[in-house]
Design a protein around this motif. Structure first.
Motif, PDB file in Angstrom:
ATOM      1  N   SER A 152      10.801  15.840   1.202  1.00  0.00           N
ATOM      2  CA  SER A 152      10.028  16.953   1.750  1.00  0.00           C
ATOM      3  C   SER A 152      10.327  17.061   3.234  1.00  0.00           C
ATOM      4  CB  SER A 152       8.525  16.735   1.543  1.00  0.00           C
ATOM      5  OG  SER A 152       8.212  16.625   0.176  1.00  0.00           O
ATOM      6  N   PRO A 153      10.232  18.265   3.814  1.00  0.00           N
ATOM      7  CA  PRO A 153      10.441  18.396   5.263  1.00  0.00           C
ATOM      8  C   PRO A 153       9.463  17.521   6.031  1.00  0.00           C
ATOM      9  CG  PRO A 153      10.453  20.544   4.202  1.00  0.00           C
ATOM     10  CD  PRO A 153       9.995  19.563   3.158  1.00  0.00           C
ATOM     11  N   LEU A 154       9.961  16.845   7.052  1.00  0.00           N
ATOM     12  CA  LEU A 154       9.123  15.938   7.826  1.00  0.00           C
ATOM     13  C   LEU A 154       8.100  16.686   8.678  1.00  0.00           C
ATOM     14  CD1 LEU A 154       8.424  13.098   8.745  1.00  0.00           C
ATOM     15  CD2 LEU A 154      10.342  13.191  10.344  1.00  0.00           C
ATOM     16  N   VAL A 155       8.461  17.860   9.174  1.00  0.00           N
ATOM     17  CA  VAL A 155       7.576  18.649  10.021  1.00  0.00           C
ATOM     18  C   VAL A 155       7.472  20.056   9.438  1.00  0.00           C
ATOM     19  CG1 VAL A 155       7.114  19.482  12.353  1.00  0.00           C
ATOM     20  CG2 VAL A 155       8.312  17.315  12.037  1.00  0.00           C
ATOM     21  N   THR A 156       6.261  20.567   9.304  1.00  0.00           N
ATOM     22  CA  THR A 156       6.067  21.929   8.813  1.00  0.00           C
ATOM     23  C   THR A 156       6.352  22.927   9.931  1.00  0.00           C
ATOM     24  OG1 THR A 156       3.715  21.795   9.353  1.00  0.00           O
ATOM     25  CG2 THR A 156       4.364  21.224   7.107  1.00  0.00           C
ATOM     26  N   PRO A 157       6.735  24.160   9.609  1.00  0.00           N
ATOM     27  CA  PRO A 157       7.137  25.124  10.645  1.00  0.00           C
ATOM     28  C   PRO A 157       6.095  25.338  11.732  1.00  0.00           C
ATOM     29  CG  PRO A 157       7.777  25.932   8.491  1.00  0.00           C
ATOM     30  CD  PRO A 157       6.961  24.686   8.240  1.00  0.00           C
ATOM     31  N   GLU A 158       4.802  25.370  11.368  1.00  0.00           N
ATOM     32  CA  GLU A 158       3.784  25.644  12.381  1.00  0.00           C
ATOM     33  C   GLU A 158       3.611  24.495  13.366  1.00  0.00           C
ATOM     34  OE1 GLU A 158       1.602  24.262   8.600  1.00  0.00           O
ATOM     35  OE2 GLU A 158       3.338  25.497   9.144  1.00  0.00           O
TER      36      GLU A 158
ATOM     37  N   ARG B 170       0.817  -1.220   0.000  1.00  0.00           N
ATOM     38  CA  ARG B 170       0.000   0.000   0.000  1.00  0.00           C
ATOM     39  C   ARG B 170       0.847   1.266   0.000  1.00  0.00           C
ATOM     40  NH1 ARG B 170      -5.069  -0.140   2.276  1.00  0.00           N
ATOM     41  NH2 ARG B 170      -5.026   2.114   1.865  1.00  0.00           N
ATOM     42  N   LYS B 171       1.859   1.307   0.862  1.00  0.00           N
ATOM     43  CA  LYS B 171       2.650   2.537   0.969  1.00  0.00           C
ATOM     44  C   LYS B 171       3.960   2.252   1.683  1.00  0.00           C
ATOM     45  CE  LYS B 171       0.946   6.619   1.311  1.00  0.00           C
ATOM     46  NZ  LYS B 171       0.303   7.906   1.681  1.00  0.00           N
ATOM     47  N   THR B 172       5.026   2.948   1.261  1.00  0.00           N
ATOM     48  CA  THR B 172       6.307   2.925   1.969  1.00  0.00           C
ATOM     49  C   THR B 172       6.817   4.352   2.092  1.00  0.00           C
ATOM     50  OG1 THR B 172       6.933   0.700   1.237  1.00  0.00           O
ATOM     51  CG2 THR B 172       8.705   2.155   1.932  1.00  0.00           C
ATOM     52  N   ILE B 173       7.138   4.749   3.316  1.00  0.00           N
ATOM     53  CA  ILE B 173       7.700   6.063   3.601  1.00  0.00           C
ATOM     54  C   ILE B 173       9.025   5.864   4.322  1.00  0.00           C
ATOM     55  CG2 ILE B 173       7.392   8.264   4.789  1.00  0.00           C
ATOM     56  CD1 ILE B 173       5.378   8.008   2.656  1.00  0.00           C
ATOM     57  N   GLU B 174      10.040   6.618   3.914  1.00  0.00           N
ATOM     58  CA  GLU B 174      11.333   6.589   4.584  1.00  0.00           C
ATOM     59  C   GLU B 174      11.603   7.946   5.223  1.00  0.00           C
ATOM     60  OE1 GLU B 174      13.324   3.333   1.517  1.00  0.00           O
ATOM     61  OE2 GLU B 174      14.099   5.398   1.577  1.00  0.00           O
ATOM     62  N   PHE B 175      12.146   7.920   6.446  1.00  0.00           N
ATOM     63  CA  PHE B 175      12.343   9.123   7.242  1.00  0.00           C
ATOM     64  C   PHE B 175      13.807   9.275   7.623  1.00  0.00           C
ATOM     65  CE2 PHE B 175       8.225   7.250   8.242  1.00  0.00           C
ATOM     66  CZ  PHE B 175       7.352   8.310   8.060  1.00  0.00           C
ATOM     67  N   ASP B 176      14.217  10.520   7.829  1.00  0.00           N
ATOM     68  CA  ASP B 176      15.504  10.796   8.462  1.00  0.00           C
ATOM     69  C   ASP B 176      15.327  10.690   9.970  1.00  0.00           C
ATOM     70  OD1 ASP B 176      16.583  11.372   5.992  1.00  0.00           O
ATOM     71  OD2 ASP B 176      16.285  13.536   6.179  1.00  0.00           O
ATOM     72  N   GLY B 177      16.225   9.977  10.621  1.00  0.00           N
ATOM     73  CA  GLY B 177      16.184   9.918  12.070  1.00  0.00           C
ATOM     74  C   GLY B 177      16.329   8.513  12.610  1.00  0.00           C
TER      75      GLY B 177
ATOM     76  N   SER C 288      22.214  25.468   5.416  1.00  0.00           N
ATOM     77  CA  SER C 288      20.836  25.845   5.098  1.00  0.00           C
ATOM     78  C   SER C 288      19.880  25.183   6.083  1.00  0.00           C
ATOM     79  CB  SER C 288      20.484  25.395   3.678  1.00  0.00           C
ATOM     80  OG  SER C 288      20.470  23.985   3.595  1.00  0.00           O
ATOM     81  N   LEU C 289      18.661  25.699   6.132  1.00  0.00           N
ATOM     82  CA  LEU C 289      17.640  25.100   6.991  1.00  0.00           C
ATOM     83  C   LEU C 289      17.394  23.648   6.602  1.00  0.00           C
ATOM     84  CD1 LEU C 289      15.483  25.345   9.187  1.00  0.00           C
ATOM     85  CD2 LEU C 289      13.894  26.167   7.428  1.00  0.00           C
ATOM     86  N   ALA C 290      17.441  23.363   5.306  1.00  0.00           N
ATOM     87  CA  ALA C 290      17.194  21.999   4.837  1.00  0.00           C
ATOM     88  C   ALA C 290      18.215  21.020   5.399  1.00  0.00           C
ATOM     89  CB  ALA C 290      17.208  21.957   3.315  1.00  0.00           C
ATOM     90  N   GLN C 291      19.428  21.495   5.687  1.00  0.00           N
ATOM     91  CA  GLN C 291      20.460  20.622   6.243  1.00  0.00           C
ATOM     92  C   GLN C 291      20.279  20.369   7.737  1.00  0.00           C
ATOM     93  OE1 GLN C 291      23.679  23.237   4.525  1.00  0.00           O
ATOM     94  NE2 GLN C 291      24.631  21.242   4.101  1.00  0.00           N
ATOM     95  N   LEU C 292      19.431  21.132   8.376  1.00  0.00           N
ATOM     96  CA  LEU C 292      19.306  21.075   9.833  1.00  0.00           C
ATOM     97  C   LEU C 292      18.047  20.369  10.307  1.00  0.00           C
ATOM     98  CD1 LEU C 292      20.490  24.712  10.615  1.00  0.00           C
ATOM     99  CD2 LEU C 292      21.777  22.610  11.015  1.00  0.00           C
TER     100      LEU C 292
END
Length: 338
Positions: free
Chosen positions: A206-212, A127-134, A185-189
């Protein structure tokens, strides 16, 4: 294990700390089949007669744990080549490396979540596969929502940790470290995610968490990594997820049906060793997980079983004394936090 009668629910589920709060396991069962983690695959075993492997699904890494929910099989895995490495370039006293400083948290760590439809266990459908940093700290499945708690440390340039103790040297060390990361850059952090469909070798990130949905706790005792809570709605046909993040470490995770807590343990070296534990609470009752606040207690907690929630009160058992109770002057306390 005796095969169950047709339609029977007379089988053992995963041992859990709290009723209604499922935890991952290397083996799961629905009473008719075993789902068994095996290195980089999950085997489906028919137990209605002589045990027979009837299907197997491979993932791109080592399987850490499994969940079953309705007709879904969830596979949590650490990616091949995504084990990361220590924060080796930071000049840090060896004694502090032993006590939870960022040195032990792997940078460039990656985790994966693969979800399969097992309406027909003999023929699982991806159905779906998602890979995350961390780095995966822990997970829980509550009321159809899968919560993944991960910790992320970015890859940083070499930083200085030592100085001679004078205010001028401290100021200069801080300035030099700020200059070293000024061009990042912010993307690196921040952590990112990517959806893997098997068709593209380099899926977009894509960023895992949005700023808000990022929070910086008032207390600075929680640590300096990024902890994220990623939540999949397993009742959603699209299997979408939401996320929240805080600037804090996560050593221990405890969850009730209403709340999820992360705990960070600290040693302080003054005249003698002292311990503190910083706790952060996430509310699970709304449409998305929300960070609510934090608190600090004196003492060292052992593991998730040191915590329990009852009627909106978190009870915490902690040890006060030399290095977490390894000395003769240790004492035990129970705190109640509303």
């Amino acid at each position: 294990v005796s095969p169950p009668a047709s339609g029977s629910e007379d089988y053992t589920s995963t041992n859990v700390q709290e009723r209604g709060v499922d935890e991952s396991g290397k083996i799961k069962t629905d009473g008719a089949f075993f789902y068994v983690a095996s290195d980089d695959a999950v085997q489906v075993v028919d137990i209605s007669g002589p045990m027979t492997v009837v299907a197997a699904e491979s993932v791109a890494g080592y399987v850490d744990g499994l969940y079953l929910y309705d007709n879904l099989l969830v596979v949590l895995y650490g990616l091949h080549g995504g084990g990361g490495g220590p924060w080796e370039d930071v000049e840090m006293p060896a004694s502090e490396r032993l006590f939870g400083m960022p040195y032990w948290i792997p940078t460039e760590r990656r985790q994966g979540v693969a979800i399969y439809d097992i309406s027909d266990p003999r023929n699982p459908m991806h159905r779906k596969t998602i890979e995350f940093d961390g780095h995966m700290v822990s997970s829980r499945l509550i009321k159809g929502r899968l919560h993944l708690v991960q910790q992320f440390l970015p890859e940083l340039p070499p930083l200085a940790y030592w100085y001679d103790g004078s205010p001028a040297a401290l100021e200069e060390t801080v300035r030099a470290n700020r200059n070293a990361i000024a061009d990042m850059s912010l993307a690196q952090l921040i952590p990112h995610y990517r959806e893997v469909n098997g068709l593209d070798d380099t899926p977009p990130e894509s960023p895992l968490v949005t700023p808000e949905n990022f929070y910086c706790p008032v207390s600075k005792n929680g640590g300096g990594t990024i902890t994220t809570v990623v939540t999949f709605d397993l009742d959603d046909t699209a299997l979408r997820f939401t996320s929240a993040g805080i600037v804090a470490d996560a050593h221990i995770v405890y969850a009730s049906q209403e709340s999820l807590y992360t705990a960070t343990r600290h040693f302080f070296f003054d005249a003698e060793v002292s311990e503190q534990t910083t706790l952060f609470r996430f509310d699970l009752s709304g449409e998305r997980v929300r960070y609510m606040g934090g608190g600090v207690i004196a003492g060292w907690i052992l593991n998730q079983f040191s915590l329990g929630e009852y009627k909106a009160v978190l009870r915490v058992a902690a040890t006060i004394g030399h290095a977490g109770g390894w000395g003769p002057t240790a004492s035990n306390q129970v705190y109640c936090l509303q």
